[in-house]
Enzyme design. Structure first.
Site, PDB file in Angstrom:
ATOM      1  N   GLU A 181       2.436   9.776  -1.892  1.00  0.00           N
ATOM      2  CA  GLU A 181       3.806  10.155  -1.593  1.00  0.00           C
ATOM      3  C   GLU A 181       4.631   8.899  -1.367  1.00  0.00           C
ATOM      4  O   GLU A 181       4.604   8.332  -0.282  1.00  0.00           O
ATOM      5  CB  GLU A 181       3.855  11.018  -0.327  1.00  0.00           C
ATOM      6  CG  GLU A 181       3.184  12.371  -0.470  1.00  0.00           C
ATOM      7  CD  GLU A 181       3.288  13.171   0.820  1.00  0.00           C
ATOM      8  OE1 GLU A 181       3.867  14.260   0.793  1.00  0.00           O
ATOM      9  OE2 GLU A 181       2.802  12.702   1.862  1.00  0.00           O
ATOM     10  N   ASP A 212      -1.417  10.129   1.469  1.00  0.00           N
ATOM     11  CA  ASP A 212      -0.380  10.788   2.239  1.00  0.00           C
ATOM     12  C   ASP A 212       0.627   9.743   2.727  1.00  0.00           C
ATOM     13  O   ASP A 212       0.242   8.670   3.201  1.00  0.00           O
ATOM     14  CB  ASP A 212      -1.030  11.493   3.436  1.00  0.00           C
ATOM     15  CG  ASP A 212      -0.060  12.378   4.176  1.00  0.00           C
ATOM     16  OD1 ASP A 212       0.397  13.354   3.573  1.00  0.00           O
ATOM     17  OD2 ASP A 212       0.225  12.086   5.350  1.00  0.00           O
TER      18      ASP A 212
END
Ligand code: CA
Length: 684
Positions: free
Chosen positions: A380, A349
């Site tokens: 990400e 994340d």
């Protein structure tokens, strides 16, 4: 302590950051936390700035469980090794399933904290627990093995959330297991009366995806595990090395959730499906009173000289991957889940908040395990501001070249090119109205071909059109195309757009990813940030398979095509560099020729595939198949059906496409070759 104190005093004179001093007193052993045997348990915690650390043992996992009786077993001072900031103690006897905390005194203040290295915890994660992990293995665990693919580009990833997956009655899962880890262990789950359809794991097996990506399964803070029916995505980490209690049948006994989490993973492995874990190291739920900060105040977070906590994540407490003991923590945690839980891949994340060295360290650590190079790693890689020293490179799209080529990043370019800006309700993309042909071209090449992009190779791009964030694909299409926005309706004009999007995702160079249920038009009724919305909004509604079974079948057909043709899954840039884009199409359409490599001649003249996309909502497309040598073509996908079977033969290099539709065709001679091989295979 004296060593650290002296060093800190000196550093003040030199104006050196405190964390840099503490890095010199780091510990590199692999035995932090509680290491338990039947005879004794050793506790080790790194707390270089503490004046005192005590171990407190408890008989239960939370105060509420024994409100009227003292639940403290003992409180004992731990021993300090000043050279490496370590505090340790060995307690005789079998401490299995005993709960514990540390009392850490810094600057004269004593704080009680759970163990950041805890492997088990009581209800709501407030006390750590000593666990004998060999007791937590489900039947057959020693024979359970990882599900790996040869190259990252062979993976087909389906994202889900433990509660979303089986919360609906239409999941066919038994009432007691709905929304829990154990839902994944149920088989022959079905929905429907006339058109009966498999659901849950049986469904995943049928459509052919290779990996499930699970939204956070570690222990997060905001859902009360003691009861109720609360919901959260789980991006609010509390205990990184402990599974979430609300997904277990008994959150009060720390060993139960571990066993049930392993049972889930084993059930997926038994179905031939790999498990990717969503890890959220970039921030913690709490800040000043997080376990990290109570143990070593200030060290684990990026805090400026002005005392401001860095806020790249939007949660107000960016962690500091560039510091030795947090980097080690991330490496240790990933290795722990890989080894103890047989996790097959990791999704980071807000990876763009971590530094490239840490990400490469994790890659190296995974590589050192058996078959280690096959663990999947991506995240990400958004560009975000965070407070780090100059000279530290963050793991974002700009710096992909500094990352191992097997660390990928989500491709928001293909997402927005296909369906329009994810943050603008009404904005349309190529699928709705044929705009942004340039984005389609660069995406087809996996961000790494002749038209450039940010990836070094297809292994670095995760191609997707929707994930848990923002609108679901169907909701985005409704919000941008339909005036009254009735999300429950089946709009026939939107169905081809869904299929068009998935056709590019499955034929573009890179790694295909989808939000689970996207392929049967999953809706959240227009909720574009459902992180704490009701489970009824977030859940996968399996009854949608009755209404959108044709769309799901189309997706399954595209998966078959992707698995059949190696060139769609090339881990190198070779195929991307060979893509030829059609020049004669109108501006609302795009098309490209993909060819297989021939050892001697470069391009294989007889192994060619054409992908044509018509983004126009108004016009049919009479497309010329360019770069063809006059061969006949076999249609594999035409907007209505898809798969490795002929939907018809095209002989004049022209193909008619419906509005908002995509098609896949291959040379007939190649198709005949494949069919002949399949026949031979069947005979033997
Ligand atoms: Ca929890």
């Amino acid at each position: 302590m004296q060593y650290v104190k002296d060093a800190l005093l000196k550093s003040k004179e030199k104006n050196e950051a405190t964390w840099k001093v503490l890095d010199k007193f780091s510990y590199d052993g692999d035995d932090l936390g509680a290491v338990c045997s039947k005879a004794e348990t050793t506790f080790k915690v790194w707390a270089p700035t503490a004046q005192m650390v005590k171990l407190r043992l408890y008989s239960v996992g939370s105060r509420e469980e024994q409100p009227n009786v003292s639940d403290v077993i003992s409180t004992t001072e731990m021993e300090h090794t000043p050279e490496n900031g370590l505090w340790s103690i060995t307690v005789k006897g079998n401490l299995k399933n005993i709960y514990y905390t540390y009392l850490v005194t810094v600057d004269g203040r004593e704080n009680e904290t759970a163990d950041i290295y805890a492997k088990a915890a009581g209800v709501n994660g407030l006390r750590s627990m000593v666990v004998d992990l060999s007791d937590t293995n489900p039947h057959g665990w020693n024979k359970d093995s990882h599900i790996f693919v040869e190259n990252p580009t062979d993976a087909i990833i389906w994202e889900t959330h433990v509660k979303d997956f089986s919360y609906a009655q239409s999941s066919g899962v038994s009432h007691k297991n709905r929304g829990k880890f154990l839902a994944f262990t149920e088989h022959t789950t079905m929905y429907g009366v006339r058109d009966r359809r498999e659901t849950c794991v049986d469904y995943l097996k049928k459509i052919g995806i290779t990996h499930v990506q699970l939204m956070p399964i570690y222990d997060f803070a905001t859902v009360n595990e003691a009861g109720g029916d609360e919901y959260n995505w789980g991006y609010d980490p509390l205990n990184y090395n402990v599974p979430e209690g609300s997904y277990s049948s008994d959150p009060f006994h720390g060993e139960v959730r571990i066993k049930e989490c392993k049972e889930m993973i084993k059930a997926l492995h038994d179905a031939g499906i790999g498990v990717i874990m969503d890890v959220v190291f970039n921030h913690t739920y709490k800040s000043r009173d997080s376990w990290f900060n109570l143990t070593v105040p200030g060290y684990y977070y990026r805090i400026g000289k002005d005392g401001k906590w860095s806020n790249g994540s939007g949660c107000g407490n960016d962690t500091a991957s560039e510091r030795k003991m947090y980097r080690k923590y991330m490496v240790d945690s990933v290795l722990y889940w890989a080894k103890e839980y047989h996790i097959d891949g990791f999704r980071f994340d807000l990876m763009g908040l971590h530094d490239v060295d840490t990400m490469n360290e994790i890659r190296k650590a995974l590589d050192s395990l058996p078959n280690g190079s096959k663990y999947l790693m991506y995240g990400e890689g958004w560009k975000m501001f965070t407070n780090v020293d100059s000279g530290i490179f963050l793991a974002n799209h700009t710096n992909m070249g500094y990352l191992d080529s097997r660390i990928g990043s989500f491709n928001d370019g293909i997402r927005d090119a296909l369906k329009g800006n994810a943050f603008d309700d009404r904005n349309k993309g190529f699928a709705q109205c044929g705009v942004n042909k340039g984005g389609i071209i660069i995406s087809a090449e996996g961000q790494c071909g002749k038209y450039c992009g940010w990836a070094q190779a297809p292994t670095q791009t995760i191609n997707f059109v929707s994930c848990h964030d923002n609108y679901t694909l169907y909701d985005k299409l409704v919000s941008s195309c339909i005036g009254n926005r009735d999300y429950k309706m089946r709009y026939e004009n939107l169905i081809p757009m869904v299929k068009l999007c998935q056709t590019l995702i499955m034929t573009a160079q890179g790694i295909p990813f989808s939000l689970g249920g996207e392929e049967f038009c999953r809706t959240k009724y227009g909720d574009k940030n459902s992180y704490r919305s009701a489970p009824s909004v977030n859940m996968v509604e399996w009854e949608n398979l009755s209404n959108y079974g044709d769309v799901s079948d189309y997706y399954a057909g595209l998966i078959k095509i992707r698995k059949q043709f190696d060139m769609l899954r090339d881990p190198t840039r070779a195929t991307a560099n060979r893509l030829k884009f059609f020049q004669n199409l109108p501006n609302y359409a795009a098309g490209f020729m993909i060819s297989e490599e021939d050892g001697e001649f470069g391009e294989n003249k007889h192994h060619k595939m054409a992908v044509i996309l018509n983004g126009s909502a108004d016009n049919y497309l009479d497309a010329e198949i360019e770069y063809s040598d006059g061969s006949n073509w076999v249609v594999l996908a035409d907007g209505t059906n898809s798969g490795v079977r002929s939907l018809g033969v095209v002989s004049n290099n022209r193909f008619m496409l419906n509005r908002n539709s995509a098609a896949i065709l291959i040379y007939k001679s190649w198709y005949d070759e494949i069919m002949e091989k399949q026949q031979k295979g069947k005979k033997h």
